[in-house]
Design a protein around this motif. Structure first.
Motif, PDB file in Angstrom:
ATOM      1  N   ILE A   1      13.323   1.454  10.880  1.00  0.00           N
ATOM      2  CA  ILE A   1      12.661   3.358  12.172  1.00  0.00           C
ATOM      3  C   ILE A   1      13.027   4.208  10.601  1.00  0.00           C
ATOM      4  N   VAL A   2      14.383   4.356  10.026  1.00  0.00           N
ATOM      5  CA  VAL A   2      14.279   4.750   8.260  1.00  0.00           C
ATOM      6  C   VAL A   2      13.299   4.338   7.541  1.00  0.00           C
ATOM      7  N   ALA A   3      13.309   3.327   7.443  1.00  0.00           N
ATOM      8  CA  ALA A   3      11.862   2.589   6.175  1.00  0.00           C
ATOM      9  C   ALA A   3      10.534   4.259   6.411  1.00  0.00           C
ATOM     10  N   ASN A   4      10.072   4.370   8.270  1.00  0.00           N
ATOM     11  CA  ASN A   4       9.196   5.356   8.302  1.00  0.00           C
ATOM     12  C   ASN A   4       9.087   6.317   8.635  1.00  0.00           C
ATOM     13  N   SER A   5      10.636   6.690   8.356  1.00  0.00           N
ATOM     14  CA  SER A   5      11.049   7.911   9.149  1.00  0.00           C
ATOM     15  C   SER A   5       9.700   8.951   8.186  1.00  0.00           C
ATOM     16  N   LYS A   6       9.480  10.312   8.357  1.00  0.00           N
ATOM     17  CA  LYS A   6       9.296  11.268   7.866  1.00  0.00           C
ATOM     18  C   LYS A   6      10.329  12.038   7.060  1.00  0.00           C
TER      19      LYS A   6
ATOM     20  N   THR B   1       8.296   1.063   3.692  1.00  0.00           N
ATOM     21  CA  THR B   1       8.460  -0.417   3.963  1.00  0.00           C
ATOM     22  C   THR B   1       8.839  -1.803   3.289  1.00  0.00           C
ATOM     23  N   ALA B   2       8.808  -0.985   1.757  1.00  0.00           N
ATOM     24  CA  ALA B   2       8.974  -2.178   1.419  1.00  0.00           C
ATOM     25  C   ALA B   2      10.094  -1.656   1.005  1.00  0.00           C
ATOM     26  N   ILE B   3      10.560  -0.888   0.339  1.00  0.00           N
ATOM     27  CA  ILE B   3      12.454   0.267  -0.383  1.00  0.00           C
ATOM     28  C   ILE B   3      13.323  -0.499   1.319  1.00  0.00           C
ATOM     29  N   GLY B   4      12.750  -0.306   2.395  1.00  0.00           N
ATOM     30  CA  GLY B   4      13.644  -0.882   3.976  1.00  0.00           C
ATOM     31  C   GLY B   4      13.977  -2.506   3.375  1.00  0.00           C
TER      32      GLY B   4
ATOM     33  N   PRO C   1       0.529  -1.571   0.036  1.00  0.00           N
ATOM     34  CA  PRO C   1       0.306  -0.011   0.294  1.00  0.00           C
ATOM     35  C   PRO C   1       0.620   1.439   0.162  1.00  0.00           C
ATOM     36  N   LYS C   2       0.378   2.741  -0.837  1.00  0.00           N
ATOM     37  CA  LYS C   2       1.261   3.700  -0.281  1.00  0.00           C
ATOM     38  C   LYS C   2       1.641   3.911   0.923  1.00  0.00           C
TER      39      LYS C   2
END
Length: 495
Positions: free
Chosen positions: A313-318, A128-131, A122-123
């Motif tokens: 943590i990095v994958a979900n950082s804004k 997370t996918a890239i992570g 999902p968008k």
């Protein structure tokens, strides 16, 4: 179901990257078992790299022409089949040919696993996918030497290749069942035959220069000079042709995006530096510190272990991804500087701890740069952009390997020559050894061993200094990219 699909895609990228390094420690065993010279054994590595380097940038065209899911599944199954044929090879010639085909089939797995991961997530979970994808790219080169050393030590060299088969074939067939509804309509563009030939010419020539340059004393060899000329002329012709071709086999127009350019250059420079560290560390440990291939791999594995904890943590950082990249690459530069004061009395954890600390920084540079790069291009260009990014990253790793090993060897020789004139000038060490009952010739060998050990240690620290400078440069380059204005759509790529 999403987790299973993500596991299949991550596994595809993992085995593709793994096979760049897993055979490295097995080369002596393979050459001996197949009755080949050690120099011939290195073609086992070269042939795979050549095959992969050819098809990675072609991924965009293949995905548009046949559909990304179909190309991915066929590549996975073929990768498994050619892995079996590699393991069953009875001569060095057969193995080299099979490794070329293994590389050809494995090339599309890296970029397509990345873009398909973005399609199924999902968008709001694109990060997370890239992570997940990024971690497999970073961990696989570390796991390769450990796994390869263990398989060679406890089993036979054949299993270095056979181990791929059940994963590739099983997950490939499973991926078709789970992902076929993500299959996009093929676009029947004409095939750019001239572009493909030019790509083959300059990539093969460049790969041969990088792999054989050290053995042939670089530009002192007419063969290397000729290959370099072919690579340069071929590359220039390739650029001119592809930029003017209506349906290019490699879409170079993605380089019109500043964010993509900055991200790709950052990834290439930082990954070359990281790969240089990854190659140099086990080489130093095995050559001068008395480590086995497996023990050296275990020491370097801590880089991947710590990276796993930070990745989510990095994958979900804004936060601004450029700031994350700058922080991560700067961290790696500082850790590499820390390693420039290493000495030959270091224990296992003295070596492993700095590598583990570096691991915390890897997700900060690799995950956001992928997001910036793919978020900077149009959705229809996603597959081409991913292919080009992975191609340049692979090429930078190959270039770093050649340069680092050459400079390291030359510096070791230079340091040895300098230390010989400085060490034991008054003969006190030799005299002490002979007075304790050591034969004169053995005493001389002991002194020379100490000089050789310190020469290797000094050259390792010197090369680490150069690698740290590369990290500092890469950290600065990312600020060329504009601040991202859009996130990556989950269905992007190949439309």
């Amino acid at each position: 179901m999403l987790f299973v699909a993500a596991l299949m895609l991550a596994a595809a990228n993992f085995i593709a990257v793994l096979n760049m390094t897993i055979a490295n420690v097995a080369v002596p065993n393979i050459a001996g078992a197949l009755g080949a010279a050690a120099s011939q054994g290195t073609w086992v590595i070269t042939s795979f790299a050549v095959g992969e380097a050819i098809t990675v940038p072609l991924t965009g065209w293949f995905a548009a022409r046949f559909g990304a899911v179909r190309v991915f599944v066929v590549s996975m199954v073929l990768f498994g089949i050619f892995s079996i044929l590699c393991g069953l090879s009875t001569s060095i010639g057969m193995l080299v040919v099979m490794r070329v085909f293994q590389g050809l089939s494995g090339g599309p797995l890296m970029p397509l696993s990345q873009t398909l991961m973005l399609r199924i997530f999902p968008k709001d979970k694109a990060g997370t996918a890239i992570g997940i994808w990024s971690m497999t790219t970073l961990i696989a080169p570390v796991v390769g030497p450990i796994l390869g050393g263990w398989l060679v030590d406890d089993f036979t060299w054949n299993w270095v290749f056979l181990i791929n088969a059940p994963i590739a074939i099983g997950f490939g067939l499973g991926a078709w069942k789970m992902l076929k509804h993500y299959q996009d309509a093929p676009v029947r563009n004409p095939f750019d035959k001239v572009g493909l030939v030019l790509l083959l010419v300059w990539v093969v020539a460049l790969q041969l220069v990088l792999d054989e340059g050290k053995n042939l004393d670089w530009f002192a060899s007419s063969q290397i000079v000729a290959l370099t000329v072919i690579a340069v002329v071929g590359f220039a012709a390739f650029l001119i042709w592809e930029l003017h071709e209506k349906h290019p086999v490699v879409d170079l127009r993605v380089f019109r995006h500043r964010g993509f350019n900055a991200s790709v250059i950052t990834v290439s420079v930082a990954y070359a530096a990281f790969f240089g560290v990854s190659v140099l560390t086990p080489l130093w440990l095995q050559s001068f510190m008395g480590y086995t291939a497996t023990d050296a791999g275990l020491a370097t594995a801590w880089t991947g272990v710590t990276a796993l904890f930070v990745a989510p943590i990095v994958a979900n950082s804004k936060r601004d991804p450029r700031a994350l990249v700058f922080f991560g690459v700067l961290w790696m530069a500082l850790v590499t500087l820390w390693r420039t004061v290493a000495n030959s009395d270091m224990a296992f954890w003295d070596i492993a701890i700095p590598l583990a600390v570096m691991g915390f920084a890897l997700p900060f540079f690799f995950i956001p740069t992928s997001g910036i790069a793919l978020g900077s291009v149009e959705e229809r260009e996603m597959d081409s952009a991913a292919g080009l990014m992975n191609f340049l990253r692979t090429l930078s790793g190959a270039f770093a390997t050649s340069v680092v090993t050459t400079v390291w060897a030359n510096q070791t020789t230079r340091n040895h020559a300098e230390l010989v004139g400085l060490a034991d000038r008054d003969g006190s060490v030799t005299q002490m050894l002979t007075q304790s009952g050591t034969p004169p010739e053995v005493a001389t060998q002991v002194v020379d061993y100490l000089i050789v050990s310190q020469s290797g240690m000094l050259s390792t620290n010197q090369v680490m200094t150069g690698i740290a400078v590369m990290f500092f440069i890469a950290a600065a380059i990312i600020w060329i990219a504009p601040k991202p204005t859009r996130t990556i759509e989950p269905g992007a790529g190949g439309h």
